[in-house]
Write a protein that holds these residues in place. Structure first.
Motif, PDB file in Angstrom:
ATOM      1  N   ASN A  11      26.011  25.221  26.491  1.00 17.37           N
ATOM      2  CA  ASN A  11      26.042  26.624  26.103  1.00 17.37           C
ATOM      3  C   ASN A  11      24.637  27.215  26.170  1.00 17.37           C
ATOM      4  O   ASN A  11      23.655  26.482  26.264  1.00 17.37           O
ATOM      5  CB  ASN A  11      26.592  26.779  24.686  1.00 17.37           C
ATOM      6  CG  ASN A  11      27.637  27.883  24.605  1.00 17.37           C
ATOM      7  OD1 ASN A  11      27.488  28.922  25.242  1.00 17.37           O
ATOM      8  ND2 ASN A  11      28.677  27.664  23.819  1.00 17.37           N
ATOM      9  N   SER A  12      24.560  28.535  26.090  1.00 13.89           N
ATOM     10  CA  SER A  12      23.260  29.186  26.050  1.00 13.89           C
ATOM     11  C   SER A  12      22.645  29.005  24.670  1.00 13.89           C
ATOM     12  O   SER A  12      23.359  28.830  23.676  1.00 13.89           O
ATOM     13  CB  SER A  12      23.399  30.676  26.367  1.00 13.89           C
ATOM     14  OG  SER A  12      24.133  31.331  25.349  1.00 13.89           O
ATOM     15  N   LEU A  18      20.204  29.440  18.469  1.00 11.30           N
ATOM     16  CA  LEU A  18      18.770  29.153  18.585  1.00 11.30           C
ATOM     17  C   LEU A  18      18.105  30.364  19.220  1.00 11.30           C
ATOM     18  O   LEU A  18      17.970  30.461  20.435  1.00 11.30           O
ATOM     19  CB  LEU A  18      18.523  27.894  19.417  1.00 11.30           C
ATOM     20  CG  LEU A  18      18.641  26.564  18.670  1.00 11.30           C
ATOM     21  CD1 LEU A  18      20.093  26.269  18.333  1.00 11.30           C
ATOM     22  CD2 LEU A  18      18.081  25.425  19.511  1.00 11.30           C
ATOM     23  N   THR A  19      17.718  31.301  18.386  1.00 14.21           N
ATOM     24  CA  THR A  19      17.168  32.555  18.884  1.00 14.21           C
ATOM     25  C   THR A  19      15.643  32.583  18.869  1.00 14.21           C
ATOM     26  O   THR A  19      15.038  33.504  19.386  1.00 14.21           O
ATOM     27  CB  THR A  19      17.692  33.727  18.039  1.00 14.21           C
ATOM     28  OG1 THR A  19      17.358  33.483  16.663  1.00 14.21           O
ATOM     29  CG2 THR A  19      19.209  33.845  18.163  1.00 14.21           C
ATOM     30  N   ALA A  20      15.035  31.583  18.243  1.00 13.96           N
ATOM     31  CA  ALA A  20      13.576  31.543  18.178  1.00 13.96           C
ATOM     32  C   ALA A  20      12.991  31.196  19.545  1.00 13.96           C
ATOM     33  O   ALA A  20      13.688  30.713  20.434  1.00 13.96           O
ATOM     34  CB  ALA A  20      13.119  30.541  17.128  1.00 13.96           C
ATOM     35  N   GLU A 176      18.176  30.563  32.670  1.00 15.17           N
ATOM     36  CA  GLU A 176      19.078  31.624  33.054  1.00 15.17           C
ATOM     37  C   GLU A 176      18.363  32.955  32.869  1.00 15.17           C
ATOM     38  O   GLU A 176      17.269  33.001  32.288  1.00 15.17           O
ATOM     39  CB  GLU A 176      20.354  31.599  32.201  1.00 15.17           C
ATOM     40  CG  GLU A 176      21.212  30.372  32.414  1.00 15.17           C
ATOM     41  CD  GLU A 176      22.492  30.428  31.610  1.00 15.17           C
ATOM     42  OE1 GLU A 176      22.574  31.249  30.670  1.00 15.17           O
ATOM     43  OE2 GLU A 176      23.417  29.656  31.920  1.00 15.17           O
ATOM     44  N   VAL A 177      18.966  34.036  33.339  1.00 12.03           N
ATOM     45  CA  VAL A 177      18.362  35.356  33.182  1.00 12.03           C
ATOM     46  C   VAL A 177      18.357  35.714  31.695  1.00 12.03           C
ATOM     47  O   VAL A 177      19.394  35.866  31.067  1.00 12.03           O
ATOM     48  CB  VAL A 177      19.144  36.420  33.980  1.00 12.03           C
ATOM     49  CG1 VAL A 177      18.530  37.798  33.748  1.00 12.03           C
ATOM     50  CG2 VAL A 177      19.158  36.072  35.457  1.00 12.03           C
ATOM     51  N   LEU A 182      21.684  25.079  27.547  1.00 12.76           N
ATOM     52  CA  LEU A 182      21.528  23.694  27.090  1.00 12.76           C
ATOM     53  C   LEU A 182      22.759  22.874  27.440  1.00 12.76           C
ATOM     54  O   LEU A 182      23.892  23.295  27.190  1.00 12.76           O
ATOM     55  CB  LEU A 182      21.314  23.663  25.575  1.00 12.76           C
ATOM     56  CG  LEU A 182      21.327  22.274  24.914  1.00 12.76           C
ATOM     57  CD1 LEU A 182      20.098  21.476  25.335  1.00 12.76           C
ATOM     58  CD2 LEU A 182      21.394  22.404  23.403  1.00 12.76           C
ATOM     59  N   ILE A 183      22.534  21.702  28.010  1.00 13.87           N
ATOM     60  CA  ILE A 183      23.617  20.746  28.265  1.00 13.87           C
ATOM     61  C   ILE A 183      23.259  19.437  27.568  1.00 13.87           C
ATOM     62  O   ILE A 183      22.200  18.860  27.827  1.00 13.87           O
ATOM     63  CB  ILE A 183      23.830  20.486  29.770  1.00 13.87           C
ATOM     64  CG1 ILE A 183      24.218  21.775  30.485  1.00 13.87           C
ATOM     65  CG2 ILE A 183      24.902  19.420  29.979  1.00 13.87           C
ATOM     66  CD1 ILE A 183      24.384  21.624  31.991  1.00 13.87           C
ATOM     67  N   LEU A 184      24.106  18.991  26.664  1.00 16.04           N
ATOM     68  CA  LEU A 184      23.904  17.704  26.007  1.00 16.04           C
ATOM     69  C   LEU A 184      24.430  16.623  26.936  1.00 16.04           C
ATOM     70  O   LEU A 184      25.635  16.462  27.120  1.00 16.04           O
ATOM     71  CB  LEU A 184      24.642  17.670  24.668  1.00 16.04           C
ATOM     72  CG  LEU A 184      24.508  16.382  23.861  1.00 16.04           C
ATOM     73  CD1 LEU A 184      23.046  16.103  23.516  1.00 16.04           C
ATOM     74  CD2 LEU A 184      25.350  16.452  22.590  1.00 16.04           C
TER      75      LEU A 184
END
Length: 217
Positions: A11-12, A18-20, A176-177, A182-184
């Protein structure tokens, strides 16, 4: 072979909360050393007494070529956008404040996302047991990714990894734009050291690239 210790995460970062702008790729483990352990001047691979787990961040371009690598032999990339906070040789050499149950991570790499060079499109997060013992030899331990507000994207329990796993492709980040994806991965690798593991991840990333359509003539 993928490890089924927890559901696959893809997911993004913003969707994951995780906005930091800073990420922390961190390691914590608790290891009880054997009763007799001789000190040596050099770190021999034959040393079966100690256990030394290392983490690394590998930066790749769109051709899946290694641009830079941050690990115990190189604590920062050339742009200083990824910074290793220092190698912990046994999980206990950071002092009492860096033990497994303490609030500080024993080993940590910081990723300053806004400073990562534009040519970098993917980042591999790796872990390796330096003396090649399985991760499960630790008494307890985890690898996690968080932001500077304490939000965690994932936790990997070292005790739940396969019995022969000593090198792990933990996760990958893909540009990404306006965000990172993130891919675990949670994927054991045959590599015996981090440099070889970085090459194996490059190969796997290249395999995942879309095949260009042939042009009719």
């Amino acid at each position: 072979m993928a490890i089924a210790t927890q559901p696959t995460l893809s997911n993004s970062l913003s969707t994951l909360g995780l906005t930091a702008k800073t990420l922390f790729f961190s390691l914590n483990f608790d290891f009880t050393p054997p009763k007799t352990e001789k000190k040596k001047k050099n770190r021999f691979k034959q040393n079966q007494g100690a256990i030394d787990i290392d983490i690394a961040c590998v930066l790749y371009d769109k051709q899946c070529t290694i641009v830079d690598m941050v690990w115990f032999k190189q604590l920062r990339d050339s742009a200083e956008s990824v910074r290793h906070q220092g190698d912990s040789l046994n999980g206990k050499d950071r002092g009492e404040q860096a033990l497994y149950h303490a609030p500080l991570d024993q080993e940590q790499i910081r990723l300053y996302l806004k400073d990562i060079p534009a040519q970098v499109t993917s980042i591999g997060l790796l872990a390796n047991s330096y003396y090649e013992q399985p991760f499960r030899r630790v008494h307890a331990g985890e690898i996690h990714l968080s932001d500077d507000e304490g939000n965690r994207a994932f936790d990997i329990n070292l005790k739940q990894l396969p019995g022969d796993c000593h090198t792990l492709w933990v996760a990958s980040l893909h540009r990404e734009v306006g965000d990172w994806h993130l891919i675990l991965q949670n994927l054991p690798l045959p590599a015996k050291d981090l440099e070889k593991a970085a090459q194996e991840v490059a190969h796997e990333l290249a395999r995942a690239l879309p095949v260009p359509l042939s042009v009719a003539t």
